[in-house]
Each structure stands twice: as C-alpha cells, then as structure tokens.
Design a protein around this motif. Structure first.
Motif, short mmCIF file in Angstrom:
data_model
loop_
_atom_site.label_atom_id
_atom_site.label_comp_id
_atom_site.label_asym_id
_atom_site.label_seq_id
_atom_site.Cartn_x
_atom_site.Cartn_y
_atom_site.Cartn_z
N LYS A 1 -19.81 6.90 35.65
CA LYS A 1 -18.55 6.84 36.39
C LYS A 1 -17.55 5.94 35.69
O LYS A 1 -17.90 5.13 34.84
CB LYS A 1 -18.80 6.35 37.82
N GLN A 2 -16.29 6.08 36.09
CA GLN A 2 -15.25 5.22 35.53
C GLN A 2 -15.29 3.84 36.17
O GLN A 2 -15.76 3.67 37.30
CB GLN A 2 -13.88 5.87 35.76
N ARG A 3 -14.78 2.89 35.44
CA ARG A 3 -14.67 1.54 35.98
C ARG A 3 -13.67 1.54 37.12
O ARG A 3 -12.61 2.15 37.03
CB ARG A 3 -14.23 0.56 34.88
N GLU A 4 -14.01 0.82 38.20
CA GLU A 4 -13.14 0.79 39.37
C GLU A 4 -12.91 -0.65 39.82
O GLU A 4 -13.76 -1.52 39.62
CB GLU A 4 -13.75 1.59 40.53
N SER A 5 -11.79 -0.86 40.46
CA SER A 5 -11.47 -2.17 40.99
C SER A 5 -12.28 -2.41 42.27
O SER A 5 -12.37 -1.54 43.13
CB SER A 5 -9.98 -2.27 41.29
N VAL A 6 -12.84 -3.60 42.37
CA VAL A 6 -13.60 -3.99 43.55
C VAL A 6 -12.78 -4.96 44.40
O VAL A 6 -12.62 -4.76 45.61
CB VAL A 6 -14.93 -4.64 43.15
N ALA A 7 -12.27 -6.00 43.76
CA ALA A 7 -11.50 -7.01 44.50
C ALA A 7 -10.65 -7.80 43.50
O ALA A 7 -11.08 -8.02 42.37
CB ALA A 7 -12.41 -7.97 45.26
#
Length: 114
Positions: A42-48
C-alpha cells in the motif's frame, strides 16, 4: 540538516498499546511533525500530525485510538497507539517539516497480530 530517529515499534496483540517516539537532531527550527505509515503493498498514508504550537490532526481510521504529542524542548514527537488492530500493521515513519523542507526517519515496524 535534520536527522530523525524513530523507536518503539514492536509486535503486539490486537487490543494492545504501543508508544512510538521520534527524536530530531541537527539544526531544529520551528517545525511541524507527523507520523505516517505504510502497509505492505500500500501507499504511505498520514496517521497524525502536530504543529509546533500543538494543533493536531488525525486520520479517521485512528481517531479516538491514537494520540500524537510533542516535547519541543526535547525535539521529540510521540504517538500513543491504543486499541491496536491488525490493520494498523505497517512501517511507521516520522516526518518533520521546517522551512518547507521535509525530513523523514527510517521507520519503525509495528505488527499487530489478531
């Protein structure tokens, strides 16, 4: 130049908790920091994310379970992760942005078993 070092990743059972830390070193100015994650395939995603003044923003999937914080005196950001789920598994990266430049850490592995 800025260097980031993440720590705290581990293998944990679903429902458990972990606390990640991100220590920044080098020439540190006013900055925003954030945690991102990348699951396999998966692509990198923002968490916080958190601003220098402490304003926070969370991904909907972690709202109410994760808490981002920072200690500006220590140039360190934290991510408290509670009620972990298998879908939280991935490599967690810390990012620092100052003067429109992004700096990334090398990541720390979080694995949540069901």
């Amino acid at each position: 130049q800025v260097q980031l070092m993440e720590s705290g990743g581990d293998l944990v059972q679903a429902g458990g908790s972990l606390r990640l830390s991100c220590a920044a070193s080098g020439t540190i100015l006013i900055n925003d920091m954030g945690w991102y994650r990348q699951a396999p395939g998966k692509q990198r995603e923002s968490v916080a994310t958190i601003t220098y003044g402490g304003s926070t923003n969370y991904a909907e999937s972690v709202q109410g379970r994760f808490t981002i914080s920072r200690n500006n005196a220590k140039n360190t950001a934290y991510l408290q992760m509670n009620i972990l789920k298998p879908e939280d598994t991935g490599v967690y990266y810390c990012k620092l942005r100052q003067r429109s430049i992004d700096y990334w850490g090398q990541g720390t592995q979080v694995t949540v078993s069901s």
